[in-house]
Motif scaffolding. Sequence first.
Motif, PDB file in Angstrom:
ATOM      1  N   ALA A   1       0.833  -1.204   0.000  1.00  0.00           N
ATOM      2  CA  ALA A   1       0.000   0.000   0.000  1.00  0.00           C
ATOM      3  C   ALA A   1       0.868   1.254   0.000  1.00  0.00           C
ATOM      4  O   ALA A   1       0.585   2.210  -0.732  1.00  0.00           O
ATOM      5  N   VAL A   2       1.936   1.269   0.797  1.00  0.00           N
ATOM      6  CA  VAL A   2       2.824   2.432   0.838  1.00  0.00           C
ATOM      7  C   VAL A   2       3.532   2.618  -0.505  1.00  0.00           C
ATOM      8  O   VAL A   2       3.614   3.739  -1.022  1.00  0.00           O
TER       9      VAL A   2
ATOM     10  N   ASN B   1       1.972   6.381  -7.023  1.00  0.00           N
ATOM     11  CA  ASN B   1       0.863   7.208  -7.478  1.00  0.00           C
ATOM     12  C   ASN B   1       1.158   8.680  -7.250  1.00  0.00           C
ATOM     13  O   ASN B   1       0.816   9.531  -8.087  1.00  0.00           O
ATOM     14  N   LEU B   2       1.801   9.012  -6.153  1.00  0.00           N
ATOM     15  CA  LEU B   2       2.151  10.389  -5.851  1.00  0.00           C
ATOM     16  C   LEU B   2       3.174  10.918  -6.851  1.00  0.00           C
ATOM     17  O   LEU B   2       3.060  12.048  -7.340  1.00  0.00           O
TER      18      LEU B   2
ATOM     19  N   SER C   1       2.517   1.620  -3.432  1.00  0.00           N
ATOM     20  CA  SER C   1       1.512   2.061  -4.389  1.00  0.00           C
ATOM     21  C   SER C   1       1.205   3.547  -4.208  1.00  0.00           C
ATOM     22  O   SER C   1       1.067   4.285  -5.186  1.00  0.00           O
ATOM     23  N   PHE C   2       1.113   3.985  -2.971  1.00  0.00           N
ATOM     24  CA  PHE C   2       0.838   5.394  -2.696  1.00  0.00           C
ATOM     25  C   PHE C   2       1.972   6.280  -3.202  1.00  0.00           C
ATOM     26  O   PHE C   2       1.737   7.317  -3.827  1.00  0.00           O
ATOM     27  N   VAL C   3       3.212   5.874  -2.962  1.00  0.00           N
ATOM     28  CA  VAL C   3       4.368   6.658  -3.396  1.00  0.00           C
ATOM     29  C   VAL C   3       4.442   6.716  -4.918  1.00  0.00           C
ATOM     30  O   VAL C   3       4.679   7.782  -5.497  1.00  0.00           O
TER      31      VAL C   3
END
Length: 55
Positions: A42-43, A49-50, A45-47
Amino acid sequence: MLHYAVVFFVIALIAAVFGFGGIAAGAAEIAKLLFFVFLVMAVVSFVINLMRGKG
């Protein structure tokens, strides 16, 4: 992935209630491992995406 972690956690709780210590410990370890794998994914993926949003 988080779903499987919750499923193994519930299995661990049920096994602990009925006194199956080895099964409960094994299911709890699997649940813990799957949760941390989910958290890392999840982390990441978040990075990603950011970073993609800034480009």
